[in-house]
Motif scaffolding. Sequence first.
Motif, PDB file in Angstrom:
ATOM      1  N   ILE A  95       0.866  -1.182   0.000  1.00  0.00           N
ATOM      2  CA  ILE A  95       0.000   0.000   0.000  1.00  0.00           C
ATOM      3  C   ILE A  95       0.900   1.228   0.000  1.00  0.00           C
ATOM      4  CG2 ILE A  95      -1.738   1.322   1.281  1.00  0.00           C
ATOM      5  CD1 ILE A  95      -2.689  -1.261   2.565  1.00  0.00           C
ATOM      6  N   ILE A  96       0.511   2.259  -0.739  1.00  0.00           N
ATOM      7  CA  ILE A  96       1.188   3.550  -0.651  1.00  0.00           C
ATOM      8  C   ILE A  96       0.151   4.645  -0.478  1.00  0.00           C
ATOM      9  CG2 ILE A  96       3.172   2.842  -2.039  1.00  0.00           C
ATOM     10  CD1 ILE A  96       1.947   4.475  -4.386  1.00  0.00           C
ATOM     11  N   ASN A  97       0.566   5.746   0.136  1.00  0.00           N
ATOM     12  CA  ASN A  97      -0.336   6.890   0.274  1.00  0.00           C
ATOM     13  C   ASN A  97       0.104   8.013  -0.656  1.00  0.00           C
ATOM     14  OD1 ASN A  97       1.934   7.952   1.670  1.00  0.00           O
ATOM     15  ND2 ASN A  97       0.630   9.161   3.009  1.00  0.00           N
ATOM     16  N   ASP A  98      -0.700   9.065  -0.688  1.00  0.00           N
ATOM     17  CA  ASP A  98      -0.402  10.264  -1.480  1.00  0.00           C
ATOM     18  C   ASP A  98      -0.089   9.944  -2.935  1.00  0.00           C
ATOM     19  OD1 ASP A  98      -0.841  11.816   0.699  1.00  0.00           O
ATOM     20  OD2 ASP A  98       1.199  12.548   0.930  1.00  0.00           O
ATOM     21  N   VAL A  99      -0.978   9.206  -3.586  1.00  0.00           N
ATOM     22  CA  VAL A  99      -0.841   8.970  -5.018  1.00  0.00           C
ATOM     23  C   VAL A  99      -1.191  10.262  -5.759  1.00  0.00           C
ATOM     24  CG1 VAL A  99      -1.753   7.714  -7.008  1.00  0.00           C
ATOM     25  CG2 VAL A  99      -1.359   6.513  -4.848  1.00  0.00           C
ATOM     26  N   PRO A 100      -0.314  10.801  -6.599  1.00  0.00           N
ATOM     27  CA  PRO A 100      -0.645  12.016  -7.353  1.00  0.00           C
ATOM     28  C   PRO A 100      -1.843  11.788  -8.263  1.00  0.00           C
ATOM     29  CG  PRO A 100       1.719  11.607  -7.412  1.00  0.00           C
ATOM     30  CD  PRO A 100       1.084  10.388  -6.828  1.00  0.00           C
ATOM     31  N   ALA A 101      -2.644  12.812  -8.420  1.00  0.00           N
ATOM     32  CA  ALA A 101      -3.886  12.678  -9.182  1.00  0.00           C
ATOM     33  C   ALA A 101      -3.647  12.156 -10.597  1.00  0.00           C
ATOM     34  CB  ALA A 101      -4.595  14.037  -9.238  1.00  0.00           C
ATOM     35  N   ASP A 102      -2.610  12.672 -11.274  1.00  0.00           N
ATOM     36  CA  ASP A 102      -2.389  12.283 -12.659  1.00  0.00           C
ATOM     37  C   ASP A 102      -1.778  10.899 -12.816  1.00  0.00           C
ATOM     38  OD1 ASP A 102      -3.449  14.654 -13.420  1.00  0.00           O
ATOM     39  OD2 ASP A 102      -1.814  15.197 -14.770  1.00  0.00           O
ATOM     40  N   ALA A 103      -1.378  10.298 -11.697  1.00  0.00           N
ATOM     41  CA  ALA A 103      -0.818   8.942 -11.763  1.00  0.00           C
ATOM     42  C   ALA A 103      -1.859   7.879 -11.441  1.00  0.00           C
ATOM     43  CB  ALA A 103       0.358   8.814 -10.802  1.00  0.00           C
ATOM     44  N   ARG A 104      -3.059   8.307 -11.081  1.00  0.00           N
ATOM     45  CA  ARG A 104      -4.085   7.351 -10.653  1.00  0.00           C
ATOM     46  C   ARG A 104      -4.409   6.345 -11.749  1.00  0.00           C
ATOM     47  NH1 ARG A 104     -10.290   9.012  -9.348  1.00  0.00           N
ATOM     48  NH2 ARG A 104     -10.038   9.793 -11.461  1.00  0.00           N
ATOM     49  N   ASP A 105      -4.677   6.817 -12.947  1.00  0.00           N
ATOM     50  CA  ASP A 105      -5.090   5.911 -14.022  1.00  0.00           C
ATOM     51  C   ASP A 105      -3.976   4.945 -14.403  1.00  0.00           C
ATOM     52  OD1 ASP A 105      -7.522   7.166 -14.003  1.00  0.00           O
ATOM     53  OD2 ASP A 105      -7.111   8.419 -15.752  1.00  0.00           O
ATOM     54  N   THR A 106      -2.732   5.414 -14.329  1.00  0.00           N
ATOM     55  CA  THR A 106      -1.610   4.555 -14.681  1.00  0.00           C
ATOM     56  C   THR A 106      -1.486   3.396 -13.709  1.00  0.00           C
ATOM     57  OG1 THR A 106      -0.470   6.498 -15.553  1.00  0.00           O
ATOM     58  CG2 THR A 106       0.848   4.512 -15.209  1.00  0.00           C
ATOM     59  N   ILE A 107      -1.601   3.680 -12.416  1.00  0.00           N
ATOM     60  CA  ILE A 107      -1.535   2.610 -11.416  1.00  0.00           C
ATOM     61  C   ILE A 107      -2.729   1.686 -11.549  1.00  0.00           C
ATOM     62  CG2 ILE A 107      -1.628   2.097  -8.942  1.00  0.00           C
ATOM     63  CD1 ILE A 107       0.005   4.550  -8.418  1.00  0.00           C
ATOM     64  N   ALA A 108      -3.906   2.261 -11.732  1.00  0.00           N
ATOM     65  CA  ALA A 108      -5.125   1.444 -11.824  1.00  0.00           C
ATOM     66  C   ALA A 108      -5.091   0.502 -13.015  1.00  0.00           C
ATOM     67  CB  ALA A 108      -6.347   2.354 -11.895  1.00  0.00           C
TER      68      ALA A 108
END
Length: 528
Positions: free
Chosen positions: A259-272
């Motif tokens: 688990i990680i916190n503070d995922v940058p908004a623009d990186a959300r789709d890439t991780i998902a």
Amino acid sequence: MKKRFKLLAGLLALTLALSGCGQPDPGAASGQTPVSAGSQSASAGELDVLRVGLAALPTQLDPDRSIGIASIKLFYNIFDTLLFTDKEGSICGQLADSWEWLDDTTLNVTIREGVTFQNGEPCTADDVKFTFDRILSGYGDGTIAVLYETLDTVEKVDELTVQFKLKKADAAFEQRLGSIWGASIVPQDYVTEIGDEAFQTAPIGTGPYQLVQYSPEKYVLERYDGFWGEAPAARQIEFIAYPEASARMTALVTGEVDIINDVPADARDTIAATQGLSVVGSSIKNIHIYTFNTRDESSIMSNQAFRQAVTMAIDRQTLVDTLWTDYAKVPNGHQFESYGELYIEDYPGVQYDPEKARELVKESGYDGQEVITIEMNDGYYTNGNQAGEAIVGMLAEVGIKAQVAYTDTFSLSADIRAWSSASRFDNPLGALWLLFGPGSSPANAEKGSWTPTEEFVAAGNTLIDSTDLEEQRAAARTLLEVFDTYCPGTYLYQAEDLYGIRDGLDWDMTYCENQIMPFRAGDLKVSG
């Protein structure tokens, strides 16, 4: 404002390509479990180790010395409070087995039998009294003491019962005791033996996890087998510091953490889009705010019309749309919807009005020579740097010269100071009043940034004293109106937390609204 996030997303995409994590997992089709940091034990539903990557680790772990957005994430797993606010918003017992009001200012609380601290010593009324006496004596930075502004004394009744005596009737006192930001019970004998300073890095509580390793880079918690409640799923939790967002995301993608916190908004789709990973989010009961130095008469910030202009020049909705995702929002005033009947739904809040702001700038007599400084800790608040730079541009649009200055220290003497307002409990007393009322840092006679007005103080006292709902709602509205008119500061937005998480972990994020990372039984389950 988007450039940094696009760079992070690009770095993550490169990591995915190099590691092969962005490609279909050849083991998935055959039923093999993808590689992950969390080591699942032979016992079904358990993990040997849960690894969590954090943007920052706290510098100390004494819950009665200070509480901040870094330390609050860990405290809930190590310590207990007497009362607690459950996932439905109701007050329940945590260490308390029962509680009873003897009169309007006297509350008896009986703690559970058989509770022990993580060194095996029993938790008794002596420890509860010691904890509150420690706070009331002025120990710490006042973060917790201001929460108990109406508390006079705590006395031992018997081995398991304490009596709270209030200075005056307080309609919100049970909520104060039930706050995760409140008094976590600590062991009298142990603290006395090792001293306050040593306790900050070797704490002991009554919670389900005990600290077994402490370093600037990693904290290790181990499940306490003597815990009075249900055992949590992870036998051990490692909290590991990854200050850079790109490093946290790489650690998640490569399986170093779960688990990680503070995922940058623009990186959300890439991780998902990465197999075996997802992004989960939550709005949090925290409003990012700016405080204004109203006391320095040599500065234009002492002019009320000018401060009003600053608040109206900020396009809050653009900040939310640009910097955040689905969970952040512009609140209608310094309040939270979780206040229930004390939430003033029809309050409009500060409106973005650059034309009116220009008129107020002219009215204030500001000649454009003075440069207003917005002071903040570099990177401390998620998106805080980007918001500050954007607001400098917004102020320029209405004729105000401003600049961002980064500092490692916290001071309210700056023209404008970046801060945040966490709701300690679901009541206007738990945020706006607590942060700006008498006894708060901004109201400090020597080092503060404003002197609370009589109207503000009277409204806060009504919320404490009155049990009449209409009187309380009127007082809540007055607090909002005074704050937005006199402007000892202003709010920006209600923030959010985004977490990256590997598949197979079923995480109930209800308590994440309070900025904690909950890993007790009922919070985290291993699903595969």
